[in-house]
Design a protein around this motif. Structure first.
Motif, PDB file in Angstrom:
ATOM      1  N   VAL A   1      40.524  30.932  45.099  1.00 21.45           N
ATOM      2  CA  VAL A   1      39.488  31.761  44.467  1.00 21.45           C
ATOM      3  C   VAL A   1      40.083  32.451  43.251  1.00 21.45           C
ATOM      4  O   VAL A   1      41.299  32.596  43.114  1.00 21.45           O
ATOM      5  CB  VAL A   1      38.933  32.822  45.448  1.00 21.45           C
ATOM      6  CG1 VAL A   1      38.297  32.158  46.657  1.00 21.45           C
ATOM      7  CG2 VAL A   1      40.023  33.798  45.875  1.00 21.45           C
ATOM      8  N   ARG A   2      39.199  32.885  42.363  1.00 23.29           N
ATOM      9  CA  ARG A   2      39.614  33.691  41.201  1.00 23.29           C
ATOM     10  C   ARG A   2      39.144  35.119  41.408  1.00 23.29           C
ATOM     11  O   ARG A   2      38.044  35.357  41.900  1.00 23.29           O
ATOM     12  CB  ARG A   2      39.013  33.141  39.907  1.00 23.29           C
ATOM     13  CG  ARG A   2      39.645  31.864  39.419  1.00 23.29           C
ATOM     14  CD  ARG A   2      39.341  31.641  37.932  1.00 23.29           C
ATOM     15  NE  ARG A   2      37.933  31.860  37.611  1.00 23.29           N
ATOM     16  CZ  ARG A   2      37.497  32.292  36.432  1.00 23.29           C
ATOM     17  NH1 ARG A   2      38.347  32.578  35.463  1.00 23.29           N
ATOM     18  NH2 ARG A   2      36.205  32.429  36.220  1.00 23.29           N
ATOM     19  N   VAL A   3      40.001  36.063  40.999  1.00 23.61           N
ATOM     20  CA  VAL A   3      39.643  37.480  41.048  1.00 23.61           C
ATOM     21  C   VAL A   3      39.861  38.037  39.643  1.00 23.61           C
ATOM     22  O   VAL A   3      40.985  38.011  39.129  1.00 23.61           O
ATOM     23  CB  VAL A   3      40.498  38.257  42.068  1.00 23.61           C
ATOM     24  CG1 VAL A   3      39.967  39.671  42.233  1.00 23.61           C
ATOM     25  CG2 VAL A   3      40.518  37.542  43.411  1.00 23.61           C
ATOM     26  N   ILE A   4      38.790  38.518  39.027  1.00 22.76           N
ATOM     27  CA  ILE A   4      38.871  38.976  37.642  1.00 22.76           C
ATOM     28  C   ILE A   4      38.209  40.342  37.518  1.00 22.76           C
ATOM     29  O   ILE A   4      37.578  40.838  38.446  1.00 22.76           O
ATOM     30  CB  ILE A   4      38.202  37.968  36.673  1.00 22.76           C
ATOM     31  CG1 ILE A   4      36.735  37.732  37.065  1.00 22.76           C
ATOM     32  CG2 ILE A   4      38.957  36.658  36.650  1.00 22.76           C
ATOM     33  CD1 ILE A   4      35.983  36.817  36.115  1.00 22.76           C
TER      34      ILE A   4
ATOM     35  N   ALA B   1      40.507  39.015  49.032  1.00 18.54           N
ATOM     36  CA  ALA B   1      40.823  38.532  47.681  1.00 18.54           C
ATOM     37  C   ALA B   1      41.219  39.683  46.763  1.00 18.54           C
ATOM     38  O   ALA B   1      42.158  39.570  45.969  1.00 18.54           O
ATOM     39  CB  ALA B   1      39.631  37.779  47.112  1.00 18.54           C
ATOM     40  N   ILE B   2      40.523  40.812  46.869  1.00 17.38           N
ATOM     41  CA  ILE B   2      40.837  41.972  46.027  1.00 17.38           C
ATOM     42  C   ILE B   2      42.214  42.524  46.385  1.00 17.38           C
ATOM     43  O   ILE B   2      42.994  42.916  45.516  1.00 17.38           O
ATOM     44  CB  ILE B   2      39.735  43.039  46.164  1.00 17.38           C
ATOM     45  CG1 ILE B   2      38.448  42.532  45.518  1.00 17.38           C
ATOM     46  CG2 ILE B   2      40.162  44.365  45.541  1.00 17.38           C
ATOM     47  CD1 ILE B   2      37.236  43.395  45.796  1.00 17.38           C
TER      48      ILE B   2
ATOM     49  N   GLY C   1      44.570  45.172  44.532  1.00 18.98           N
ATOM     50  CA  GLY C   1      43.616  46.271  44.585  1.00 18.98           C
ATOM     51  C   GLY C   1      42.854  46.506  43.294  1.00 18.98           C
ATOM     52  O   GLY C   1      43.228  46.036  42.221  1.00 18.98           O
ATOM     53  N   MET C   2      41.766  47.273  43.440  1.00 15.56           N
ATOM     54  CA  MET C   2      40.957  47.638  42.278  1.00 15.56           C
ATOM     55  C   MET C   2      41.687  48.668  41.431  1.00 15.56           C
ATOM     56  O   MET C   2      42.486  49.463  41.921  1.00 15.56           O
ATOM     57  CB  MET C   2      39.621  48.241  42.736  1.00 15.56           C
ATOM     58  CG  MET C   2      38.667  47.278  43.388  1.00 15.56           C
ATOM     59  SD  MET C   2      37.110  48.134  43.791  1.00 15.56           S
ATOM     60  CE  MET C   2      36.169  46.773  44.488  1.00 15.56           C
TER      61      MET C   2
ATOM     62  N   ILE D   1      35.464  36.221  42.213  1.00 20.14           N
ATOM     63  CA  ILE D   1      35.121  37.634  42.428  1.00 20.14           C
ATOM     64  C   ILE D   1      35.301  38.359  41.100  1.00 20.14           C
ATOM     65  O   ILE D   1      36.376  38.314  40.499  1.00 20.14           O
ATOM     66  CB  ILE D   1      36.024  38.276  43.489  1.00 20.14           C
ATOM     67  CG1 ILE D   1      35.762  37.668  44.865  1.00 20.14           C
ATOM     68  CG2 ILE D   1      35.815  39.785  43.547  1.00 20.14           C
ATOM     69  CD1 ILE D   1      34.435  38.060  45.463  1.00 20.14           C
ATOM     70  N   PHE D   2      34.239  39.024  40.630  1.00 21.88           N
ATOM     71  CA  PHE D   2      34.316  39.824  39.403  1.00 21.88           C
ATOM     72  C   PHE D   2      34.037  41.283  39.746  1.00 21.88           C
ATOM     73  O   PHE D   2      32.995  41.610  40.304  1.00 21.88           O
ATOM     74  CB  PHE D   2      33.305  39.340  38.363  1.00 21.88           C
ATOM     75  CG  PHE D   2      33.177  40.262  37.180  1.00 21.88           C
ATOM     76  CD1 PHE D   2      34.225  40.412  36.285  1.00 21.88           C
ATOM     77  CD2 PHE D   2      32.022  40.999  36.983  1.00 21.88           C
ATOM     78  CE1 PHE D   2      34.121  41.280  35.203  1.00 21.88           C
ATOM     79  CE2 PHE D   2      31.905  41.866  35.907  1.00 21.88           C
ATOM     80  CZ  PHE D   2      32.960  42.003  35.011  1.00 21.88           C
TER      81      PHE D   2
END
Length: 501
Positions: A142-145, A176-177, A182-183, A232-233
């Motif tokens: 997955v991609r996390v951007i 995923a985050i 983390g954010m 995930i955006f």
């Protein structure tokens, strides 16, 4: 006897007939259950003609596992074990099977793939019983951007060595985050986007996840499981609530505080510059303890100096998308209310700007003295015509000390001092000097012209009065005659000082 034996013989014969037909029937069933080859030529089946793809209309929570490149399938055909096997889904989404050839199973569920494979073998065997199971799931990528610490692509291995395929767990949005460390503190957890390819590869479907709600009340409706190829955006906040940022910083969604953050502190602080902050319980001399907040950064910079505007400190934060968030911080309000949620948590590359106050309130400064974010005692040198022991020297004074207070602390003027004005030498951060003549007025409060607040390393020079300078000079000139004529009389003779007559 014969008449009696006939019926008995008839019954026996009838039993044999029943057994005969029962055996024949069982043989037919067994024959039907074992597939027989009717065509031995390989074939390629177009699965779109066999299975209507309707699962794109299902709710997100109900979408089952979809097959893709790297999945390993176990295919059993009952009655013909020689054609049962494990096979890998290839890069084009197909599997190669004996007798039937290449079949496309990409983006199909296990149930749909079973129907496709059964339909293909129905052209080879009569009434084939086909079972398809997932022998080993492929890794999920997955991609996390967006507003995460380390945007990028991440791979999740669904099975560890020795684990059963029955127990594998798909990664969730929060997994995923966390993988992306983390954010950021600029993130908006209420509108996280889950972007997923539509089945068939035509377009993209977006689902909105309220992860803030998940953190508050739990439940899995917002923290959805991911599929291979998902994105995930995490968007940025537009309106910042410092209290919620504090709450977010202590959750599983946030970056761990033990990670170092480099921040810049500029403006009216004792030691402007770049500082590395660590929070948490990291055993390091750099750690701040707890969370790395703005006041802790100010403390690392030596504290704010008295002329700082503590009501309007700016925290500038650049988001991952490039725009800048500006957070105004009122330290005075924070101290008065006792609400430490007003003390922003810092992250990598934050910039703190402490500007100069337009007005000075000595009462407020006195109250701020002793706060952790205020500078500690400053060093001020008072030299020249001072009545104190040694003629002045270097003093340790509170950060809210004015020039008048420093003169008093040094012992005041002696009888040779010029009491109307003193010289203030201020060392700038770049190493240069600023010289200012201060006309003294002891009736004034804090005043930049007559009674300024002092800064660290200031130098106050109290010069000698003009009269005493002349007297001292005359004393040196007329030193051989001092036993006969006083200095004052000499000045009268020279016409420099008039007599009292």
């Amino acid at each position: 006897m014969q008449s009696k034996d006939r019926p008995m013989f008839f019954i026996v014969q009838t039993g044999k007939i029943k057994k005969y037909f029962l055996g024949k029937a069982l043989l037919v069933v067994i024959t039907m259950l074992r597939p027989s080859v009717v065509m031995a030529q390989p074939t390629i089946i177009n699965q779109t003609n066999l299975v209507p793809l309707q699962i794109s209309n299902l709710p997100l929570a109900e979408v089952p596992y979809l097959l893709g490149e790297g999945d390993r399938l176990k295919i059993d055909i009952y009655g013909v074990p020689e054609y049962s096997q494990e096979t890998l889904v290839l890069s084009d989404g197909s599997v190669m099977l004996p007798l039937v050839g290449r079949l496309i199973v990409d983006r199909l569920t296990i149930e749909q793939a079973t129907k496709v494979i059964s339909a293909a073998y129905a052209k080879v065997f009569k009434l084939p019983l086909v079972s398809v199971t997932l022998a080993a799931p492929r890794p999920v990528q997955v991609r996390v951007i967006g507003e995460v610490s380390l945007p990028g692509s991440y791979t999740f291995q669904l099975l560890k060595p020795g684990e059963s395929v029955l127990g594998f767990q798909l990664p969730s949005a929060i997994d995923a985050i966390q993988k992306a460390e983390g954010m950021t503190l600029a993130a908006n957890p209420r509108r996280v986007e889950l972007r997923r390819r539509e089945i068939g590869g035509n377009g993209e479907k977006i689902f909105y996840l309220n992860l803030w709600e998940f953190l508050q009340v739990g439940g899995s409706t917002q923290n959805m499981n991911l599929r291979d190829g998902d994105t995930i955006f995490v968007p940025a906040l537009t309106n910042i609530n410092l209290k919620e940022v504090h709450q977010l910083a202590t959750t599983v969604l946030a970056r761990t505080p033990e990670k170092p953050s480099t921040v810049m502190v500029v403006g009216k602080v004792k030691n402007p510059g770049s500082y590395v902050l660590l929070g948490g319980i990291t055993p390091s001399e750099l750690k701040t303890g707890g969370l790395p907040t703005l006041t802790l950064a100010l403390q690392r910079a030596g504290g704010v100096i008295p002329e700082a505007d503590v009501r309007n400190i700016e925290l500038r934060r650049t988001t991952k998308t490039g725009f800048e968030q500006v957070i105004n911080v009122d330290l005075w309000e924070m101290l008065q209310s006792g609400d430490w949620n007003l003390d922003p948590i810092l992250q990598e590359k934050d910039v703190i700007i402490v500007s100069r106050a337009t007005e000075m309130n000595l009462g407020e400064l006195n109250e701020l003295t002793g706060s952790s974010f205020m500078t500690e005692n400053i060093k001020v040198s008072v030299v020249g015509e001072i009545a104190g022991r040694g003629g002045g020297g270097t003093l340790d004074l509170p950060p809210n000390t004015t020039l008048n207070q420093a003169l008093i602390a040094a012992g005041g003027f002696n009888n040779r001092a010029r009491q109307s004005a003193v010289t203030l030498i201020r060392v700038r951060p770049n190493g240069t000097f600023e010289k200012q003549i201060i006309n003294l007025d002891f009736s004034q409060g804090v005043n930049a012209e007559t009674n300024p607040l002092l800064q660290n390393n200031d130098i106050i020079i109290v010069s000698t009065s003009n009269l005493f300078q002349i007297t001292e000079t005359a004393s040196q000139i007329f030193q051989p005659f001092t036993r006969f004529v006083t200095i004052l009389r000499s000045l009268e003779i020279l016409g420099i000082v008039g007599s009292e007559e």
